[in-house]
Design a protein around this motif. Structure first.
Motif, mmCIF file in Angstrom:
data_model
loop_
_atom_site.group_PDB
_atom_site.id
_atom_site.type_symbol
_atom_site.label_atom_id
_atom_site.label_comp_id
_atom_site.label_asym_id
_atom_site.label_seq_id
_atom_site.Cartn_x
_atom_site.Cartn_y
_atom_site.Cartn_z
ATOM 1 N N PRO A 95 0.815 -1.219 0.000
ATOM 2 C CA PRO A 95 0.000 0.000 0.000
ATOM 3 C C PRO A 95 0.847 1.267 0.000
ATOM 4 O O PRO A 95 0.508 2.247 -0.679
ATOM 5 C CB PRO A 95 -0.826 -0.133 1.286
ATOM 6 C CG PRO A 95 -0.953 -1.612 1.493
ATOM 7 C CD PRO A 95 0.368 -2.182 1.042
ATOM 8 N N ASP A 96 1.957 1.263 0.746
ATOM 9 C CA ASP A 96 2.841 2.434 0.780
ATOM 10 C C ASP A 96 3.459 2.681 -0.583
ATOM 11 O O ASP A 96 3.536 3.835 -1.032
ATOM 12 C CB ASP A 96 3.938 2.225 1.824
ATOM 13 C CG ASP A 96 4.960 3.353 1.812
ATOM 14 O OD1 ASP A 96 4.582 4.488 2.180
ATOM 15 O OD2 ASP A 96 6.121 3.112 1.432
ATOM 16 N N GLN A 97 3.900 1.640 -1.252
ATOM 17 C CA GLN A 97 4.488 1.801 -2.587
ATOM 18 C C GLN A 97 3.455 2.326 -3.575
ATOM 19 O O GLN A 97 3.765 3.176 -4.410
ATOM 20 C CB GLN A 97 5.056 0.466 -3.071
ATOM 21 C CG GLN A 97 6.339 0.060 -2.372
ATOM 22 C CD GLN A 97 6.815 -1.329 -2.773
ATOM 23 O OE1 GLN A 97 6.001 -2.225 -3.059
ATOM 24 N NE2 GLN A 97 8.120 -1.520 -2.818
ATOM 25 N N VAL A 102 1.537 6.664 -6.974
ATOM 26 C CA VAL A 102 0.474 7.568 -7.416
ATOM 27 C C VAL A 102 0.924 9.020 -7.280
ATOM 28 O O VAL A 102 0.730 9.835 -8.194
ATOM 29 C CB VAL A 102 -0.821 7.332 -6.609
ATOM 30 C CG1 VAL A 102 -1.829 8.450 -6.880
ATOM 31 C CG2 VAL A 102 -1.438 5.982 -6.976
ATOM 32 N N GLU A 103 1.540 9.351 -6.154
ATOM 33 C CA GLU A 103 2.017 10.718 -5.940
ATOM 34 C C GLU A 103 3.085 11.084 -6.963
ATOM 35 O O GLU A 103 3.076 12.194 -7.526
ATOM 36 C CB GLU A 103 2.584 10.850 -4.525
ATOM 37 C CG GLU A 103 3.058 12.253 -4.193
ATOM 38 C CD GLU A 103 3.600 12.369 -2.774
ATOM 39 O OE1 GLU A 103 4.007 13.479 -2.392
ATOM 40 O OE2 GLU A 103 3.619 11.351 -2.055
ATOM 41 N N ALA A 104 4.012 10.159 -7.232
ATOM 42 C CA ALA A 104 5.072 10.419 -8.208
ATOM 43 C C ALA A 104 4.496 10.547 -9.610
ATOM 44 O O ALA A 104 4.935 11.402 -10.399
ATOM 45 C CB ALA A 104 6.112 9.300 -8.154
ATOM 46 N N VAL A 199 11.492 3.034 -10.278
ATOM 47 C CA VAL A 199 10.572 3.782 -11.140
ATOM 48 C C VAL A 199 9.989 4.971 -10.396
ATOM 49 O O VAL A 199 9.851 6.064 -10.963
ATOM 50 C CB VAL A 199 9.458 2.859 -11.674
ATOM 51 C CG1 VAL A 199 8.409 3.671 -12.426
ATOM 52 C CG2 VAL A 199 10.055 1.790 -12.582
ATOM 53 N N ILE A 200 9.658 4.811 -9.128
ATOM 54 C CA ILE A 200 9.173 5.942 -8.330
ATOM 55 C C ILE A 200 10.231 7.033 -8.287
ATOM 56 O O ILE A 200 9.932 8.221 -8.461
ATOM 57 C CB ILE A 200 8.816 5.477 -6.900
ATOM 58 C CG1 ILE A 200 7.575 4.586 -6.930
ATOM 59 C CG2 ILE A 200 8.568 6.681 -5.993
ATOM 60 C CD1 ILE A 200 7.264 3.934 -5.589
#
Length: 222
Positions: A95-97, A102-104, A199-200
């Protein structure tokens, strides 16, 4: 293809006010219950903001990110798009990833749209008539970009109905090619090769890149 998408984004986001009859005052609310009106109104409001903030943009191109954040992103379902882009790798993330991806991805979209806006040179956009969407969950808003001396570019905005019966855009299809699908192929391959954390980090780095006046084609290749 990257250059085509960047150019299409720029023309659609701020070019529609040339032909569209839907005007939106600065304090008017966008009609998110009608996807056809929503797309027109958002484009017109962005165009007006673009003109109003011209001096700020000339002084600092980074101000384009402010315009994108305030005028466009509230009407883009970037979380849905981010999940689609992750594809099969979504279920392999924590969930954290997922939240950080999503934010990135949102930041990456903001930077992409802001850079695309440097391409705007007062083209015109024609919207096809609206269709009945009362029973639809996803609609396609057909558009043609009109530029003197060039054949029209046919595109579609895709919007989806949310649980509260409002609508948000989630994809742009240019000449039959989906921006979302192309990003899904590109980013999912990177996740497979380098992992989600890499990728993030890459998306965050792209978000931080300065906006400049070089052609979007060159910027995309950089």
């Amino acid at each position: 293809m990257k250059a085509l998408f960047s150019r299409v984004i720029a023309l659609c986001l701020v070019g529609s006010a040339v032909i569209s009859s839907v005007a939106v005052a600065a304090n008017d609310e966008i009609n998110t219950t009608n996807p056809y009106e929503m797309i027109k109104q958002v484009a017109n409001k962005t165009f007006d903001r673009f003109k109003t903030d011209r001096a700020l943009i000339d002084a600092d191109l980074g101000h384009l990110k402010v315009i994108v954040n305030e005028e466009l992103m509230p009407y883009v379902d970037y979380k849905y798009a981010a999940y689609k882009v992750m594809g099969q790798y979504l279920r392999d993330t924590t969930p954290d990833q997922r939240d950080r991806f999503v934010e990135a991805f949102e930041g990456y979209l903001v930077a992409t749209y802001a850079q695309a806006l440097t391409e705007y040179t007062n083209q015109a956009v024609e919207f096809d008539p609206a269709s009945d969407f009362s029973e639809e969950k996803i609609v396609e808003i057909n558009v043609q970009i009109i530029e003197k001396g060039r054949p029209p570019i046919k595109i579609q905005f895709k919007a989806r109905r949310l649980k509260d019966n409002s609508w948000k855009a989630f994809d742009l299809v240019a000449e039959g090619v989906s921006l979302l699908a192309s990003k899904q192929s590109e980013i999912s391959n990177l996740i497979r090769q380098q992992g989600i954390e890499a990728v993030i980090s890459m998306l965050n780095d792209k978000t931080k890149q300065q906006i400049d006046r070089q052609p979007v084609k060159e910027a995309a290749a950089a």
